[in-house]
Design a protein around this motif. Structure first.
Motif, PDB file in Angstrom:
ATOM      1  N   GLY A 138       5.153 -42.182  -1.637  1.00 10.96           N
ATOM      2  CA  GLY A 138       4.036 -42.886  -1.013  1.00 10.96           C
ATOM      3  C   GLY A 138       4.307 -43.354   0.392  1.00 10.96           C
ATOM      4  O   GLY A 138       3.484 -44.026   0.995  1.00 10.96           O
ATOM      5  N   LYS A 139       5.500 -43.023   0.927  1.00  7.91           N
ATOM      6  CA  LYS A 139       5.796 -43.473   2.290  1.00  7.91           C
ATOM      7  C   LYS A 139       5.690 -42.344   3.282  1.00  7.91           C
ATOM      8  O   LYS A 139       6.137 -41.259   3.027  1.00  7.91           O
ATOM      9  N   VAL A 151      -7.208 -41.180   4.720  1.00  5.07           N
ATOM     10  CA  VAL A 151      -8.150 -42.021   3.993  1.00  5.07           C
ATOM     11  C   VAL A 151      -7.345 -42.953   3.106  1.00  5.07           C
ATOM     12  O   VAL A 151      -6.390 -42.533   2.453  1.00  5.07           O
ATOM     13  N   GLU A 152      -7.706 -44.217   3.122  1.00  4.71           N
ATOM     14  CA  GLU A 152      -7.061 -45.169   2.221  1.00  4.71           C
ATOM     15  C   GLU A 152      -8.109 -45.787   1.314  1.00  4.71           C
ATOM     16  O   GLU A 152      -9.148 -46.248   1.787  1.00  4.71           O
ATOM     17  N   ILE A 153      -7.820 -45.761   0.035  1.00  3.44           N
ATOM     18  CA  ILE A 153      -8.731 -46.360  -0.932  1.00  3.44           C
ATOM     19  C   ILE A 153      -8.074 -47.638  -1.445  1.00  3.44           C
ATOM     20  O   ILE A 153      -7.012 -47.584  -2.078  1.00  3.44           O
ATOM     21  N   VAL A 192      -4.449 -46.200  -2.592  1.00  2.00           N
ATOM     22  CA  VAL A 192      -4.213 -44.770  -2.744  1.00  2.00           C
ATOM     23  C   VAL A 192      -4.466 -44.156  -1.373  1.00  2.00           C
ATOM     24  O   VAL A 192      -5.519 -44.384  -0.787  1.00  2.00           O
ATOM     25  N   ARG A 193      -3.460 -43.453  -0.873  1.00  2.00           N
ATOM     26  CA  ARG A 193      -3.566 -42.948   0.503  1.00  2.00           C
ATOM     27  C   ARG A 193      -3.601 -41.428   0.537  1.00  2.00           C
ATOM     28  O   ARG A 193      -2.821 -40.768  -0.151  1.00  2.00           O
ATOM     29  N   LEU A 194      -4.513 -40.883   1.318  1.00  2.00           N
ATOM     30  CA  LEU A 194      -4.612 -39.429   1.488  1.00  2.00           C
ATOM     31  C   LEU A 194      -4.332 -39.075   2.943  1.00  2.00           C
ATOM     32  O   LEU A 194      -4.674 -39.838   3.849  1.00  2.00           O
TER      33      LEU A 194
HETATM   34  N1  LIG Z   1      -3.057 -49.942   5.169  1.00  2.00           N
HETATM   35  C1  LIG Z   1      -1.945 -49.622   5.775  1.00  2.00           C
HETATM   36  N2  LIG Z   1      -1.086 -50.569   6.166  1.00  2.00           N
HETATM   37  C2  LIG Z   1       0.097 -50.228   6.777  1.00  2.00           C
HETATM   38  C3  LIG Z   1       0.433 -48.881   6.999  1.00  2.00           C
HETATM   39  C4  LIG Z   1      -0.496 -47.876   6.571  1.00  2.00           C
HETATM   40  O1  LIG Z   1      -0.281 -46.679   6.729  1.00  2.00           O
HETATM   41  N3  LIG Z   1      -1.654 -48.298   5.983  1.00  2.00           N
HETATM   42  N4  LIG Z   1       1.650 -48.588   7.617  1.00  2.00           N
HETATM   43  C5  LIG Z   1       2.339 -47.421   7.405  1.00  2.00           C
HETATM   44  O2  LIG Z   1       2.966 -47.229   6.416  1.00  2.00           O
HETATM   45  C6  LIG Z   1       2.312 -49.581   8.407  1.00  2.00           C
HETATM   46  C7  LIG Z   1       1.710 -49.636   9.787  1.00  2.00           C
HETATM   47  N5  LIG Z   1       2.151 -48.516  10.551  1.00  2.00           N
HETATM   48  C8  LIG Z   1       1.330 -47.685  11.247  1.00  2.00           C
HETATM   49  C9  LIG Z   1       1.833 -47.008  12.315  1.00  2.00           C
HETATM   50  C10 LIG Z   1       1.018 -46.224  13.101  1.00  2.00           C
HETATM   51  C11 LIG Z   1      -0.322 -46.094  12.797  1.00  2.00           C
HETATM   52  C12 LIG Z   1      -1.246 -45.321  13.681  1.00  2.00           C
HETATM   53  O3  LIG Z   1      -2.376 -45.083  13.330  1.00  2.00           O
HETATM   54  N6  LIG Z   1      -0.788 -44.926  14.876  1.00  2.00           N
HETATM   55  C13 LIG Z   1      -1.575 -44.168  15.796  1.00  2.00           C
HETATM   56  C14 LIG Z   1      -2.684 -44.971  16.425  1.00  2.00           C
HETATM   57  C15 LIG Z   1      -2.332 -46.069  17.379  1.00  2.00           C
HETATM   58  C16 LIG Z   1      -3.607 -46.548  18.081  1.00  2.00           C
HETATM   59  O4  LIG Z   1      -3.961 -45.920  19.063  1.00  2.00           O
HETATM   60  O5  LIG Z   1      -4.230 -47.519  17.622  1.00  2.00           O
HETATM   61  C17 LIG Z   1      -0.691 -43.489  16.825  1.00  2.00           C
HETATM   62  O6  LIG Z   1       0.440 -43.920  16.999  1.00  2.00           O
HETATM   63  O7  LIG Z   1      -1.147 -42.511  17.395  1.00  2.00           O
HETATM   64  C18 LIG Z   1      -0.824 -46.723  11.659  1.00  2.00           C
HETATM   65  C19 LIG Z   1      -0.001 -47.515  10.883  1.00  2.00           C
HETATM   66  C20 LIG Z   1       2.236 -50.905   7.717  1.00  2.00           C
HETATM   67  N7  LIG Z   1       0.910 -51.196   7.191  1.00  2.00           N
END
Ligand SMILES: Nc1nc2c(c(=O)[nH]1)N(C=O)[C@@H](CNc1ccc(C(=O)N[C@@H](CCC(=O)O)C(=O)O)cc1)CN2
Length: 459
Positions: A458-459, A85-87, A20-22
């Protein structure tokens, strides 16, 4: 600040884990109301991006809902660029739904389709083409379509579009300077120079548009029809192709029972094959093609695979079908070459010259590789172009490119006629704006809403 949204991020059903993602400013606050960490840390101690173990408890009833792991990701370095937040709870529909309801009760709002990704776009973490690539990633059916979508998520298309727009901007700056200060001692741009810039911009747009046909095939599949009179081996061919590629069988809404449509992957190219063998073999195939639905499939097909029985001469029925194939992209298969060959290739060429003819034996598995190579060759036009080309796979992008092309063409024409620079400027600006729709720099809210409405929840 935007409100806090919540959605179930994982597929429903008997999965091991559900998420569950917030996202939004109140995410952590809401978590604090329903989560009791095992080690008793306070909310301020949840280290960003570290899993914290604990229980989800209904604050009203004190009932334990589930044992979970939670992650807190701090803005702005998150998927949405907001607090996330991810649960991680147990999979299955019950815990996931209960936690969702609890989060909603504690002040979050149900996320709309694609709203997490939309926020990533609105907050400037990704551009519109990249956001759209996320959707393509999820719906990709082959390695190749995944690769292309992934490339776009990484910005391959966006980069090229941005580069072209930069060149246009330079051109506009030159023009503007010459309009505003025509007499000053600034480098006088000749119409010849303008012509060169505009031509180069035109070619780069055209290059992207050329990739759109291949892009469409990679994304949606090559619409392929297998045709031939009864008992020439159409079903066996279909099965052989299916076996080789571990096909993805899809339910196609609205198709009648007697038409089978399946996806096979030929070296990463999705083939959406319609097996006309599914059409009752007792009925005359040519007549059947006249029937509404099969006609529609046949007319829509990008590729026709025509199967002949090589162990017998051409029949009238074969010839009737061949008449329909004259102006179509066709591969002719002479099947059953394991039997004594009776069919003369020359007789085929008399009716259908210039078509690729392949001798195969589906029974013995011979010739299938040549068929696959031929299909790959047809799709890529001879040379298998790999990752360096950013394929345009999206109809919206293609439409924007078409309009950008028209504008630059009009600009080129205005330059050719030596029209005043103001005229040229208008065309060049239109081109720049059309391209900006791809990256989302020049689109309205309505377009944005429409795009994300097609996403999954959810995306
Ligand atoms: N648990 C989980 N898995 C997942 C996702 C998610 O949201 N949650 N994703 C999604 O559906 C995908 C991964 N994609 C993602 C893309 C960007 C960032 C992110 O936090 N980007 C930041 C930080 C980069 C850094 O500095 O480390 C950024 O670009 O500023 C996170 C997930 C696939 N797996």
């Amino acid at each position: 600040m935007s409100d806090t949204i919540v959605a179930i991020a994982t597929a429903p059903g008997e999965a091991g884990i559900g998420i569950v993602r917030l996202s939004g400013g109140e995410s952590l606050e809401i978590l604090d109301k329903i989560f009791v960490p095992t080690r008793g840390e306070s909310i301020k101690e949840y280290k960003p991006r570290r899993l914290t173990h604990g229980k989800i408890i209904d604050p009203k009833t004190n009932q334990i809902i589930d044992e979970v792991l939670v992650t807190y990701m701090k803005a702005p370095y998150t998927y949405t660029a907001e607090d996330v937040v991810e649960i991680n709870c147990h999979g299955g529909i019950v815990p996931v739904r209960k936690i969702l309801e609890l989060v909603l009760r504690c002040g979050a709002r149900m996320a709309e389709r694609g709203e997490f990704t939309k926020r990533a776009f609105l907050n400037g973490r990704i551009d519109l083409a990249q956001a759209e690539a996320v959707m393509d990633l999820i719906s990709a059916k082959t390695d190749k379509s995944f690769d292309v979508a992934f490339g776009q998520l990484e910005g391959s298309l966006s980069k090229e579009v941005k580069n072209i727009r930069e060149s246009i901007l330079e051109m506009m700056a030159h023009i503007t300077v010459n309009i505003d200060f025509p007499d000053e001692d600034i480098e006088e741009i000749t119409y010849k120079e303008l012509q060169d810039s505009a031509n180069s911009i035109y070619e780069r747009i055209e290059g992207l548009l050329e990739s759109a046909q291949t892009g469409k095939i990679i994304k949606e599949g090559l619409h392929t029809v297998i045709i031939g009179k009864p008992n020439v081996g159409k079903s066996s061919l279909m099965n052989a192709l299916l076996k080789e590629s571990r096909a993805i069988v899809t339910e196609v809404p609205g198709t009648t029972r007697d038409i089978i449509e399946e996806f096979v992957s030929i070296k990463g190219i999705p083939l959406k094959i319609v097996d006309t063998a599914g059409i009752r073999e007792t009925e005359d195939i040519v007549e059947k093609i006249g029937v509404e639905r099969s006609k529609e499939f046949f007319n829509k097909a990008d590729l026709v695979i025509f199967v002949l029985n090589a162990s017998e001469p051409l029949t009238d029925e074969d010839k009737q079908i061949m008449e329909l194939l004259k102006n179509r992209q066709t591969i002719i298969l002479m099947n059953k070459t394991d039997l004594p060959m009776v069919l003369d290739e020359e007789n085929i060429r008399k009716i259908l010259p210039n078509k690729k003819i392949i001798k195969i034996s589906v029974l013995e598995g011979k010739g299938l590789k040549e068929l696959e190579d031929t299909i790959v060759e047809m799709v890529y036009g001879g040379e298998v172009r790999q990752k360096e080309v950013s394929f345009v796979t999206n109809v919206r992008h293609k439409d924007a490119l078409e309009r950008a092309k028209t504008s630059i063409q009009e600009g080129i024409e205005a330059i050719r006629q030596g029209l005043p620079l103001d005229f040229v400027e208008v065309d060049v600006r239109n081109c720049w704006e059309a391209l900006g729709e791809i990256t989302g720099d020049t689109v309205g809210e309505d377009v944005i809403d429409k795009i994300f409405a097609n996403f999954c929840l959810g995306k």
